[in-house]
Design an enzyme around this catalytic site. Sequence first.
Site, mmCIF file in Angstrom:
data_model
loop_
_atom_site.group_PDB
_atom_site.id
_atom_site.type_symbol
_atom_site.label_atom_id
_atom_site.label_comp_id
_atom_site.label_asym_id
_atom_site.label_seq_id
_atom_site.Cartn_x
_atom_site.Cartn_y
_atom_site.Cartn_z
ATOM 1 N N HIS A 152 0.564 -11.754 1.823
ATOM 2 C CA HIS A 152 -0.481 -11.023 1.098
ATOM 3 C C HIS A 152 -1.239 -11.837 0.044
ATOM 4 O O HIS A 152 -2.368 -11.521 -0.297
ATOM 5 C CB HIS A 152 0.132 -9.769 0.441
ATOM 6 N N TYR A 196 0.825 -1.220 0.000
ATOM 7 C CA TYR A 196 0.000 0.000 0.000
ATOM 8 C C TYR A 196 0.860 1.272 0.000
ATOM 9 O O TYR A 196 0.333 2.373 -0.176
ATOM 10 C CB TYR A 196 -0.923 0.064 1.226
#
Length: 270
Positions: free
Chosen positions: A107, A51
Amino acid sequence: MSIPTTDLGNGLSIPNVGFGLWKNKDEAECIASVEMALKAGYTHFDTAQAYDNEQFLAAGLKKAGVDRKDVFITTKIKVENFLRVEKSFAKSLENLDTDYVDLLLLHFPVTVLRHNAWKKVEAIHKAGQAKSIGVSNYMIRHLEHLLKDCEIKPAVNQVELHVFLQQPELVKYCQDNGIVVEAYSPLAHGKGLDDPVLAEIGKKHGKTSTQIMLRWCIEVGTIPLPKSTHEDRIQQNIDIFDFELDEEDMAKIKGIERNLRTCWDPTHII
Ligand code: A2P
């Protein structure tokens, strides 16, 4: 109002709603949103290496003067770092200005690489730098592989989950195996907020369609991680613990499932 929590099965607990930070990349906006979230009552923040905002989260928390022990921080090892989990995680801790995270996730279920990456995550947990560990975007078969040969069971699986992508088999599999499900993009990225079924149920409870979407996540035993940079929405998105959806509401919501995937699709990954 204090936010209810869920037991992670390891003596620790996690707040039942988190502030999602995906796509919150602008430094000033991200820092301001973290401050607004704290003011609204969020104590759980969900970031990731991918992010590019771990350092902004840290700056927001610092600016607000919050005590590290009073917040729950999640980050995730990004796909590009599966071959250098420890090094990249050290950088994450530096970005986050802390010596531990509350939850560390892999992830994505990258074929072949995920096996060894999990071993590294287990080692980080044993060293005390991640209080709990888990995965993200894992489907049932990925979890089956992992559960067969892991030393430490994942406490969490974070997946895309919302009223338009309900994945009941996956949620049940996780719950049967003591894995807490977190719902990312619980608002389907803002798609479908004009759905008349949600509006009707919202009217009945004096709530907005987004609050109905988030409450649905709670009703199915999952933890929503809504993202917003607007103060009124940030407040609205946490104001979901003073009402419940009944059987009739849940049956209506079952009918609006449309297999809508707005993010990564892990279903084809072996
Ligand atoms: P914004 O950040 O401008 O408020 P998701 O969490 O499913 O990824 O959805 C995030 C999207 O939904 C963002 O575009 C966000 O916009 C928007 N959003 C978040 N909360 C609300 C809300 N309460 N009402 C309407 N849109 C919202």
